[in-house]
Design an enzyme around this catalytic site. Structure first.
Site, PDB file in Angstrom:
ATOM      1  CG  HIS A  54      -0.021  47.274  39.325  1.00  0.00           C
ATOM      2  ND1 HIS A  54      -1.018  48.149  38.938  1.00  0.00           N
ATOM      3  CD2 HIS A  54       0.747  47.966  40.212  1.00  0.00           C
ATOM      4  CE1 HIS A  54      -0.856  49.303  39.556  1.00  0.00           C
ATOM      5  NE2 HIS A  54       0.210  49.220  40.333  1.00  0.00           N
ATOM      6  CD  GLU A  56      -4.026  43.465  36.986  1.00  0.00           C
ATOM      7  OE1 GLU A  56      -5.209  43.745  37.262  1.00  0.00           O
ATOM      8  OE2 GLU A  56      -3.055  43.796  37.705  1.00  0.00           O
ATOM      9  CB  CYS A  84      -5.270  50.282  37.543  1.00  0.00           C
ATOM     10  SG  CYS A  84      -3.543  49.921  37.132  1.00  0.00           S
ATOM     11  CB  CYS A  87      -2.906  46.870  34.606  1.00  0.00           C
ATOM     12  SG  CYS A  87      -1.901  46.765  36.111  1.00  0.00           S
TER      13      CYS A  87
END
Length: 209
Positions: A54, A56, A84, A87
């Site tokens: 992801h 992040e 999310c 993360c």
């Protein structure tokens, strides 16, 4: 601060656009401290064949490598869509001090669905690992973020609207100041706790000096 936040958030938009050009999902994240960009990444799941890539998380890993330590205390993480839960946990364990996001994610979000970002128990019960909860600035440039999503990833934008995945109407609902330390280590001064994190806990439990 708003002008700095706007500059960093628009960098996230650029990263999201670049991700779309690589056939990735339109997510971008920047980590900065004192107005200086430390790392900036778009989504990398498809390219790496790794569902953990992801935006992040990629930005966190790169920032830790650049700084040479796992703790990102004093840093702000920017992202065009609310992190999310996965993360958000990485954000908490890396001790990021501030999180700014544009579109809310009420189905998967680590603030609006599962409030990992502001879970005070993490810092209170495990202060050797987690700093106090970060300041969260939600809904920042949300309309601009939605416009970008609509133009760059129209199918995803239409799907997200139909399912309520990403929304831009909750600005400020989750904006809260950083939490104060509570629990067993409540009396430990910030400087002393930071010394323990860097020189003791990080060295022996995280493999970093």
């Amino acid at each position: 601060m708003d002008s700095l936040d706007a500059r960093m958030m628009r960098r996230c938009f650029d990263l999201a656009r670049a991700a779309v050009a690589r056939k990735e999902l339109p997510f971008g994240s920047v980590i900065a401290r004192d107005g200086e960009v430390i790392s900036a990444h778009g989504n990398g799941v498809r390219e790496a064949g790794d569902i953990t890539r992801h935006a992040e998380v990629c930005a966190i890993v790169a920032a830790q490598a650049k700084l040479g330590r796992p703790s990102l205390d004093g840093c702000t993480l920017y992202t065009n869509i609310e992190p999310c839960a996965f993360c958000s946990y990485a954000i908490r364990e890396s001790r990021i001090a501030r999180v700014v996001y544009a579109l809310a994610s009420p189905i998967m979000g680590g603030a609006s669905r599962w409030d990992v970002l502001q879970d005070h128990g993490l810092g209170a019960l495990l202060p050797e690992v987690f700093a106090p909860a970060p300041e969260v600035k939600a809904g920042f440039l949300a309309q601009e973020a939605e416009d970008m999503l609509r133009l760059e990833a129209p199918m995803m934008w239409a799907t997200s609207r139909a399912r309520g995945l990403f929304v831009c109407d909750d600005a400020g609902r989750h904006s809260r100041p950083a939490a104060r330390r509570e629990g067993f280590f409540a009396g430990v001064k910030d400087g002393a706790m930071e010394y323990l994190r860097r020189r003791v806990f990080d060295r022996f439990s995280r493999g970093a000096v």
